[in-house]
Design a protein around this motif. Structure first.
Motif, PDB file in Angstrom:
ATOM      1  N   MET A   1     -14.335  38.448  17.667  1.00 42.68           N
ATOM      2  CA  MET A   1     -13.984  39.013  18.974  1.00 42.68           C
ATOM      3  C   MET A   1     -12.475  38.986  19.187  1.00 42.68           C
ATOM      4  SD  MET A   1     -15.299  40.468  21.583  1.00 42.68           S
ATOM      5  CE  MET A   1     -14.924  40.873  23.286  1.00 42.68           C
ATOM      6  N   THR A   2     -11.872  37.888  18.777  1.00 42.16           N
ATOM      7  CA  THR A   2     -10.424  37.775  18.949  1.00 42.16           C
ATOM      8  C   THR A   2      -9.689  38.817  18.116  1.00 42.16           C
ATOM      9  OG1 THR A   2     -10.692  35.394  19.296  1.00 42.16           O
ATOM     10  CG2 THR A   2      -8.483  36.203  18.810  1.00 42.16           C
ATOM     11  N   GLN A   3     -10.165  39.022  16.876  1.00 50.91           N
ATOM     12  CA  GLN A   3      -9.547  40.025  16.015  1.00 50.91           C
ATOM     13  C   GLN A   3      -9.690  41.418  16.601  1.00 50.91           C
ATOM     14  OE1 GLN A   3      -7.790  39.216  13.415  1.00 50.91           O
ATOM     15  NE2 GLN A   3      -7.295  41.300  12.777  1.00 50.91           N
ATOM     16  N   SER A   4     -10.846  41.710  17.173  1.00 47.33           N
ATOM     17  CA  SER A   4     -11.070  43.021  17.795  1.00 47.33           C
ATOM     18  C   SER A   4     -10.141  43.226  18.981  1.00 47.33           C
ATOM     19  CB  SER A   4     -12.531  43.149  18.237  1.00 47.33           C
ATOM     20  OG  SER A   4     -13.406  43.015  17.140  1.00 47.33           O
ATOM     21  N   LEU A   5      -9.938  42.167  19.765  1.00 42.71           N
ATOM     22  CA  LEU A   5      -9.035  42.271  20.908  1.00 42.71           C
ATOM     23  C   LEU A   5      -7.601  42.517  20.463  1.00 42.71           C
ATOM     24  CD1 LEU A   5     -10.360  39.443  23.258  1.00 42.71           C
ATOM     25  CD2 LEU A   5     -10.545  41.911  23.598  1.00 42.71           C
ATOM     26  N   ARG A   6      -7.220  41.888  19.360  1.00 42.69           N
ATOM     27  CA  ARG A   6      -5.872  42.104  18.839  1.00 42.69           C
ATOM     28  C   ARG A   6      -5.685  43.557  18.409  1.00 42.69           C
ATOM     29  NH1 ARG A   6      -4.916  36.756  14.976  1.00 42.69           N
ATOM     30  NH2 ARG A   6      -4.799  35.215  16.678  1.00 42.69           N
ATOM     31  N   ILE A   7      -6.684  44.096  17.741  1.00 36.64           N
ATOM     32  CA  ILE A   7      -6.601  45.490  17.306  1.00 36.64           C
ATOM     33  C   ILE A   7      -6.507  46.415  18.504  1.00 36.64           C
ATOM     34  CG2 ILE A   7      -7.832  47.342  16.121  1.00 36.64           C
ATOM     35  CD1 ILE A   7      -8.996  45.231  14.255  1.00 36.64           C
ATOM     36  N   VAL A   8      -7.306  46.141  19.531  1.00 41.50           N
ATOM     37  CA  VAL A   8      -7.282  46.969  20.742  1.00 41.50           C
ATOM     38  C   VAL A   8      -5.925  46.881  21.425  1.00 41.50           C
ATOM     39  CG1 VAL A   8      -8.263  47.251  23.046  1.00 41.50           C
ATOM     40  CG2 VAL A   8      -9.776  46.845  21.092  1.00 41.50           C
ATOM     41  N   GLU A   9      -5.390  45.655  21.520  1.00 37.94           N
ATOM     42  CA  GLU A   9      -4.100  45.473  22.181  1.00 37.94           C
ATOM     43  C   GLU A   9      -2.982  46.167  21.412  1.00 37.94           C
ATOM     44  OE1 GLU A   9      -3.289  44.174  25.063  1.00 37.94           O
ATOM     45  OE2 GLU A   9      -5.418  43.847  25.508  1.00 37.94           O
ATOM     46  N   ARG A  10      -2.999  46.079  20.070  1.00 39.26           N
ATOM     47  CA  ARG A  10      -1.965  46.732  19.269  1.00 39.26           C
ATOM     48  C   ARG A  10      -2.079  48.249  19.370  1.00 39.26           C
ATOM     49  NH1 ARG A  10      -1.920  43.109  13.653  1.00 39.26           N
ATOM     50  NH2 ARG A  10      -1.113  41.180  14.610  1.00 39.26           N
ATOM     51  N   THR A  11      -3.311  48.737  19.370  1.00 41.86           N
ATOM     52  CA  THR A  11      -3.505  50.188  19.521  1.00 41.86           C
ATOM     53  C   THR A  11      -3.013  50.657  20.885  1.00 41.86           C
ATOM     54  OG1 THR A  11      -5.459  50.057  18.086  1.00 41.86           O
ATOM     55  CG2 THR A  11      -5.192  52.045  19.418  1.00 41.86           C
ATOM     56  N   LYS A  12      -3.338  49.881  21.907  1.00 42.57           N
ATOM     57  CA  LYS A  12      -2.886  50.216  23.258  1.00 42.57           C
ATOM     58  C   LYS A  12      -1.366  50.196  23.352  1.00 42.57           C
ATOM     59  CE  LYS A  12      -3.278  48.674  28.070  1.00 42.57           C
ATOM     60  NZ  LYS A  12      -3.876  47.642  28.976  1.00 42.57           N
ATOM     61  N   ALA A  13      -0.747  49.168  22.754  1.00 46.85           N
ATOM     62  CA  ALA A  13       0.713  49.075  22.780  1.00 46.85           C
ATOM     63  C   ALA A  13       1.353  50.230  22.021  1.00 46.85           C
ATOM     64  CB  ALA A  13       1.155  47.740  22.193  1.00 46.85           C
ATOM     65  N   PHE A  14       0.713  50.641  20.919  1.00 45.18           N
ATOM     66  CA  PHE A  14       1.252  51.762  20.138  1.00 45.18           C
ATOM     67  C   PHE A  14       1.264  53.050  20.957  1.00 45.18           C
ATOM     68  CE2 PHE A  14       0.222  55.475  17.472  1.00 45.18           C
ATOM     69  CZ  PHE A  14       1.357  55.521  16.699  1.00 45.18           C
ATOM     70  N   PHE A  15       0.166  53.350  21.611  1.00 45.78           N
ATOM     71  CA  PHE A  15       0.102  54.587  22.399  1.00 45.78           C
ATOM     72  C   PHE A  15       1.015  54.529  23.623  1.00 45.78           C
ATOM     73  CE2 PHE A  15      -3.953  55.158  20.092  1.00 45.78           C
ATOM     74  CZ  PHE A  15      -3.756  56.457  19.653  1.00 45.78           C
TER      75      PHE A  15
END
Length: 260
Positions: A1-15
């Motif tokens: 779950m933590t890894q998924s949140l990191r991916i979501v946060e990085r994707t959000k920050a990228f956009f």
């Protein structure tokens, strides 16, 4: 779950960063044609970006021409096609290798320099002081630098291509006993408008990308003095990625309109 949140946060920050960069570019196009025009600062930046990059671009282009010819010659000799060397080298350098390599070199020198310079001005509150004094820092600092890189990079690419072809001609003259006149006659006979026009057009976009990302990273620098190094480093990384994307789009469109 933590890894998924990191991916979501990085994707959000990228956009979010892509959106901020797009807004930054939109502000440039909005203010570039409005008064006041900082011609003196623009000329100073053109000199700083263009003239001071000539040596680096020239050395890079010369070595590029030497190495590319030395590496390609044995392969062509196996097929008895060494007479095609001037045509192949000329088209390859003018169409693709010269613009991309020169743009990457300039991204390392110019993009990082702009990011570090504006980042230092941001953390030392010089940009804030300009706003308080009534000066528009965006027009004075950002627009002049982006415009200068857009104008100077095509000139640097032409210079680098010329030096690269000269370096290749030296190898052909020493290895294959090809005269310089014959070499350049074959090069100019092989190069067509469909090679020069797309390369020239995309060189302007390369210059714009270098100036835009460098200015964006430096203008929005945070985290104190540590952020200056981060802004300089990320400017080079983001610009390099963007250059490859622009090059892919340019080649794709050139293949449609010019039937490469």
């Amino acid at each position: 779950m933590t890894q998924s949140l990191r991916i979501v946060e990085r994707t959000k920050a990228f956009f979010i960063e892509v959106g901020d960069l797009s807004f930054f570019a939109g502000r440039f196009f909005k203010e570039v044609f409005t008064r006041p025009f900082e011609f003196q600062e623009l000329l100073r930046q053109c000199y700083h970006i263009g003239n001071r990059s000539l040596l680096l671009v020239g050395v890079t282009g010369f070595i590029l021409g030497l190495v590319f010819t030395l590496q390609s010659r044995p392969t062509l000799m196996e097929f008895g096609a060494e007479s095609w060397m001037p045509s192949m080298v000329g088209i390859s350098i003018v169409r693709e290798i010269g613009p991309v390599i020169t743009a990457l070199i300039c991204a390392g020198r110019i993009g990082s320099g702009i990011g570090a310079e504006l980042g230092s001005m941001r953390v030392t509150e010089q940009i804030d002081a300009m706003e308080v004094s009534g000066t528009n820092p965006f027009k004075y600092l950002v627009i002049t630098r982006i415009t200068a890189t857009t104008l100077m990079l095509p000139i640097l690419i032409v210079f680098g291509d010329t030096i690269a072809l000269f370096g290749s001609a030296i190898v052909e003259n020493l290895k294959g006993a090809v005269s310089y006149q014959l070499y350049f006659n074959q090069v100019f006979d092989a190069i067509e408008y469909s090679d020069v026009i797309p390369a020239t057009i995309k060189s302007f976009f390369f210059g714009f990308a270098i100036g835009l990302v460098g200015c964006y990273k430096g203008y929005h620098c945070k985290k104190g003095t540590a952020g200056v190094g981060e802004a300089s480093n990320s400017a080079v990384v983001y610009t390099s990625m963007l250059l490859f994307i622009i090059d892919f789009i340019a080649v794709f469109l050139a293949d449609i309109f010019f039937e490469i």
